[in-house]
Design a protein around this motif. Structure first.
Motif, mmCIF file in Angstrom:
data_model
loop_
_atom_site.group_PDB
_atom_site.id
_atom_site.type_symbol
_atom_site.label_atom_id
_atom_site.label_comp_id
_atom_site.label_asym_id
_atom_site.label_seq_id
_atom_site.Cartn_x
_atom_site.Cartn_y
_atom_site.Cartn_z
ATOM 1 N N ASP A 416 0.831 -1.204 0.000
ATOM 2 C CA ASP A 416 0.000 0.000 0.000
ATOM 3 C C ASP A 416 0.868 1.257 0.000
ATOM 4 O OD1 ASP A 416 -2.252 1.532 -0.151
ATOM 5 O OD2 ASP A 416 -2.778 1.370 1.988
ATOM 6 N N VAL A 417 1.780 1.311 -0.951
ATOM 7 C CA VAL A 417 2.626 2.487 -1.172
ATOM 8 C C VAL A 417 2.080 3.234 -2.385
ATOM 9 C CG1 VAL A 417 4.930 3.292 -1.800
ATOM 10 C CG2 VAL A 417 4.668 1.407 -0.170
ATOM 11 N N THR A 418 1.713 4.480 -2.190
ATOM 12 C CA THR A 418 1.141 5.278 -3.265
ATOM 13 C C THR A 418 2.226 5.761 -4.223
ATOM 14 O OG1 THR A 418 -0.690 6.017 -1.878
ATOM 15 C CG2 THR A 418 -0.186 7.365 -3.805
ATOM 16 N N VAL A 419 1.909 5.731 -5.503
ATOM 17 C CA VAL A 419 2.781 6.262 -6.547
ATOM 18 C C VAL A 419 2.539 7.764 -6.633
ATOM 19 C CG1 VAL A 419 3.281 6.238 -9.026
ATOM 20 C CG2 VAL A 419 2.721 4.099 -7.824
ATOM 21 N N ASN A 420 3.500 8.559 -6.196
ATOM 22 C CA ASN A 420 3.423 10.017 -6.244
ATOM 23 C C ASN A 420 4.176 10.460 -7.503
ATOM 24 O OD1 ASN A 420 3.612 12.793 -5.837
ATOM 25 N ND2 ASN A 420 4.030 12.620 -3.646
ATOM 26 N N ALA A 421 3.455 10.540 -8.616
ATOM 27 C CA ALA A 421 4.076 10.676 -9.933
ATOM 28 C C ALA A 421 4.285 12.130 -10.326
ATOM 29 C CB ALA A 421 3.205 9.994 -10.984
ATOM 30 N N GLY A 453 1.622 0.299 -15.721
ATOM 31 C CA GLY A 453 1.899 -0.988 -15.098
ATOM 32 C C GLY A 453 1.625 -0.974 -13.610
ATOM 33 N N LEU A 454 1.970 0.114 -12.943
ATOM 34 C CA LEU A 454 1.703 0.244 -11.513
ATOM 35 C C LEU A 454 0.204 0.281 -11.246
ATOM 36 C CD1 LEU A 454 4.489 2.854 -10.844
ATOM 37 C CD2 LEU A 454 4.341 0.644 -9.672
ATOM 38 N N GLU A 455 -0.527 1.031 -12.070
ATOM 39 C CA GLU A 455 -1.979 1.091 -11.907
ATOM 40 C C GLU A 455 -2.607 -0.280 -12.139
ATOM 41 O OE1 GLU A 455 -5.632 3.908 -13.458
ATOM 42 O OE2 GLU A 455 -4.219 3.134 -14.949
ATOM 43 N N ALA A 456 -2.164 -0.975 -13.172
ATOM 44 C CA ALA A 456 -2.724 -2.293 -13.463
ATOM 45 C C ALA A 456 -2.450 -3.285 -12.343
ATOM 46 C CB ALA A 456 -2.152 -2.821 -14.784
ATOM 47 N N ALA A 457 -1.340 -3.097 -11.633
ATOM 48 C CA ALA A 457 -0.995 -3.987 -10.523
ATOM 49 C C ALA A 457 -1.718 -3.607 -9.232
ATOM 50 C CB ALA A 457 0.513 -3.964 -10.294
ATOM 51 N N GLY A 458 -2.545 -2.561 -9.280
ATOM 52 C CA GLY A 458 -3.358 -2.204 -8.125
ATOM 53 C C GLY A 458 -2.826 -1.097 -7.253
ATOM 54 N N ALA A 459 -1.780 -0.402 -7.683
ATOM 55 C CA ALA A 459 -1.208 0.671 -6.863
ATOM 56 C C ALA A 459 -2.097 1.910 -6.888
ATOM 57 C CB ALA A 459 0.189 1.025 -7.370
ATOM 58 N N ARG A 460 -2.119 2.636 -5.783
ATOM 59 C CA ARG A 460 -2.768 3.942 -5.740
ATOM 60 C C ARG A 460 -1.928 4.948 -6.517
ATOM 61 N NH1 ARG A 460 -6.373 4.200 -1.147
ATOM 62 N NH2 ARG A 460 -5.953 2.583 0.419
ATOM 63 N N LEU A 461 -2.594 5.921 -7.143
ATOM 64 C CA LEU A 461 -1.896 6.955 -7.901
ATOM 65 C C LEU A 461 -2.209 8.336 -7.343
ATOM 66 C CD1 LEU A 461 -2.448 5.885 -11.641
ATOM 67 C CD2 LEU A 461 -0.557 5.292 -10.130
ATOM 68 N N ALA A 462 -1.175 9.144 -7.214
ATOM 69 C CA ALA A 462 -1.293 10.566 -6.918
ATOM 70 C C ALA A 462 -0.351 11.295 -7.863
ATOM 71 C CB ALA A 462 -0.939 10.850 -5.465
ATOM 72 N N MET A 463 -0.474 12.606 -7.948
ATOM 73 C CA MET A 463 0.409 13.367 -8.834
ATOM 74 C C MET A 463 0.845 14.669 -8.192
ATOM 75 S SD MET A 463 -0.665 12.988 -12.806
ATOM 76 C CE MET A 463 -0.843 11.379 -13.579
ATOM 77 N N GLY A 464 2.012 15.115 -8.599
ATOM 78 C CA GLY A 464 2.552 16.392 -8.166
ATOM 79 C C GLY A 464 3.500 16.909 -9.222
ATOM 80 N N SER A 465 3.969 18.132 -9.031
ATOM 81 C CA SER A 465 4.776 18.790 -10.063
ATOM 82 C C SER A 465 6.257 18.857 -9.728
ATOM 83 C CB SER A 465 4.273 20.215 -10.260
ATOM 84 O OG SER A 465 4.495 20.996 -9.080
ATOM 85 N N ASP A 466 6.606 18.874 -8.422
ATOM 86 C CA ASP A 466 7.962 19.164 -7.962
ATOM 87 C C ASP A 466 8.386 20.575 -8.354
ATOM 88 O OD1 ASP A 466 10.172 18.578 -6.458
ATOM 89 O OD2 ASP A 466 11.148 17.309 -7.936
ATOM 90 N N TRP A 467 7.420 21.463 -8.599
ATOM 91 C CA TRP A 467 7.726 22.870 -8.867
ATOM 92 C C TRP A 467 8.609 23.423 -7.761
ATOM 93 C CZ3 TRP A 467 4.530 27.531 -7.154
ATOM 94 C CH2 TRP A 467 4.882 28.678 -7.867
#
Length: 581
Positions: A416-421, A453-467
């Motif tokens: 349950d580690v979220t992908v912070n993309a 691939g991460l989404e298909a494997a069931g990972a949570r997704l979040a997003m950010g910019s690193d601005w």
């Protein structure tokens, strides 16, 4: 949509009704919905135009969406708003293109008089792009030509390197005899003298002699950044480093003052910085200090929910931690190994110890990971924390995730580690093609940013910019997430195109996914949710995906209050009108 009191039926009169558009609720495009109503700072209803407009009163503000999309406000899950604001108010190079444009801007600032708070006349700021300079890194002589007598310290866009001139090196006492720090590297010329670029911990060798960045300067930067974030539809964010880093002090006090004054309007949270000199023995004291800082920040109305750990660096300066060696030996002077595999800033032992302790203290782990060895080491640390703290509710997440070994894809969902993309980077730009791919090679380059691939494997997704590393505009990142190509490089082939996300997935990651990660209210447009929302300039579901980057946010509300209205005839004030009595 009615209420009954003493056998009398009352019909609510909404403060806002947004009608005649499309509604994305944070998870999906709502079938049949064309309108959203807002009252008392919350979303009151979502439905059809007929359902909601029938409940408009004389004071209701109506917005004709004219087919446009309304969404929850974006939440940026990884941003450096304080740094970005301060740099935009200083020598800002972030939006320039080409080396000459940077030099012209630097010369302009070097010609300004020094002030009492900066008697040495330092020129500071940042935002230069590695792809604009041969080999990725400029030298001190180039700076000397435009600023020979003023010291210059400019952080690059990824904030992992700084460009300095000869005068800055002199003031810092750095010469050929200065050793590389354990967590960084000094670029050197053929004689071993510093050439003008400092990587990672070596940045501190000059940063320590810079004029101090005061809380007042940080507060001004945050306010400036907040306004810019609102203008691109971002209503909440996570400040990804609260601590001493790269010449900046902890911005917590500035955030506390803004929160206490009511000037912090966005849903901001923060991540406390775990220093790279942390040891197993220092972990208990670190956690104790974090608990005290979290309490002090919360008392002022500023949430610090996460702990930021930089596991490794970036590949272009050989500091991203790789399982296998880089394909090109490091060109730095000294005893660099022929099989260079990058840096882990904390040993696996220390990383595991601090992860267990912080998870046990209720902090969400926010891990910077770029290389595949850093990813694996970080996942191992989270696994240890989950095992040591049964029932942990930590919303642990990994940011950037550039190279992931295929064997580790499934572990994100398992732990349950979220992908912070930071999706804007998943493209073939100059930096990728000229600096990164030659170091990684074909196979590892194909493992980059595997969002689908991460989404298909069931990972949570979040997003950010690193601005200010890259643009804070979510539509630019969503464009790349969907197309795997950058709008500024129309002729470049997509980067690993089978890892593209659907538009629905990308929008959900940048709204509900990031808000959940931030433990923030909002992120959805459902009755009862905070009215943090954005009206966009078109309905992207009606567009060719190649046009996603053209979208803008036209109207932005936080808690039902407008914080940004684009002032154009067809998208700003003209959309706002009151209903007839």
């Amino acid at each position: 949509m009615t209420a009954e009191v003493n056998n009398e039926v009352f019909v609510p009169q909404f403060e806002w009704i947004f009608h005649s558009g499309a509604v994305f609720d944070g998870h999906r495009l709502v079938p049949g919905a064309s309108a959203v109503a807002v009252s008392g700072g919350i979303v009151s209803a979502v439905g059809t135009d007929a359902e909601l407009r029938a409940l408009a009163g004389p004071s209701t503000r109506t917005v004709d969406l004219a087919g446009r999309l309304i969404t929850p406000g974006f939440t940026d899950a990884h941003v450096h708003a304080a740094y970005a604001g301060v740099e935009r108010l200083g020598c800002d190079l972030a939006e320039l293109s080409g080396a000459q444009a940077c030099l012209d801007r630097i010369a302009e600032h070097a010609g300004q008089p020094a002030g009492p708070e900066n008697p040495a006349g330092w020129v500071t700021g940042g935002g230069w792009y590695k792809g604009d300079f041969p080999g990725g890194y400029p030298d001190r002589h180039t700076l000397d030509a435009v600023a020979p007598h003023r010291p210059v310290y400019l952080i690059n866009r990824d904030h992992h390197s700084a460009w300095v001139n000869t005068r800055a090196l002199e003031l810092a006492g750095i010469d050929a005899s200065t050793p590389d720090p354990a967590d960084g590297r000094i670029e050197r010329d053929s004689n071993g003298f510093p050439s003008g670029t400092l990587h990672e911990g070596a940045m501190d060798l000059v940063a320590r002699v810079l004029p101090p960045v005061t809380d007042q300067v940080l507060a001004a930067g945050i306010r400036h950044a907040q306004e810019h974030l609102f203008s691109v539809g971002v209503t909440g964010w996570q400040e990804a480093i609260l601590g001493s880093y790269g010449g900046y002090p902890d911005a917590s006090a500035a955030y506390r003052s803004l929160a206490a004054d009511g000037a912090l309007k966005g849903r901001a949270a923060g991540a406390l910085w775990v220093p790279r000199d942390t040891t197993v023995e220092s972990v208990p004291a670190l956690v104790e200090s974090f608990l005290e800082r979290r309490e002090a920040n919360a008392a002022a109305g500023f949430r610090t929910t996460s702990a930021k750990i930089m596991v490794d660096g970036v590949p272009e300066n050989y500091t991203a931690a790789m399982l296998d060696p880089y394909l090109r030996p490091c060109a730095c002077a000294g005893d660099a190994p022929a099989d260079e595999r990058g840096l882990l800033y904390l040993s696996p032992e220390v990383l595991t110890a601090v992860s267990i302790a912080l998870d046990g203290a209720g902090f969400d782990l926010h891990l910077h990971v770029i290389g595949d060895r850093a990813v694996r080491t970080g996942l191992d640390a989270v696994a240890a924390a989950r095992a040591a703290n049964p029932g942990s509710a930590g919303r642990h997440h990994m940011a950037h995730l550039q190279v992931i070994h295929p064997q580790d894809i499934g572990r994100f969902a398992e732990l349950d580690v979220t992908v912070n993309a930071q999706a804007l980077w998943a493209c073939n730009d100059d930096q990728m093609t000229e600096l990164t791919v030659p170091l990684l090679g074909g196979e590892r380059s194909g493992w980059q940013y595997p969002f689908a691939g991460l989404e298909a494997a069931g990972a949570r997704l979040a997003m950010g910019s690193d601005w200010p590393v890259s643009s804070p505009d979510p539509w630019q990142a969503i464009h790349v997430a969907v197309n795997r190509a950058h709008p500024d490089y129309p002729d470049a082939p997509p980067l690993v195109p089978d890892q593209a996300l659907a538009l629905t997935s990308a929008l959900a990651a940048y709204t509900s996914g990031s808000a959940w990660l931030n433990r923030a209210p909002g992120g959805t447009l459902v009755p009862g949710a905070p009215a943090d929302l954005a009206v966009h300039s078109a309905n992207p579901f009606d567009l060719d995906p190649a046009g996603l980057s053209s979208l803008q946010s036209d109207i932005v509300l936080v808690g039902g209050e407008p914080v940004f209205i684009r002032s154009t005839a067809d998208s700003g004030d003209a959309l706002l009108q009151r209903t007839a009595p």
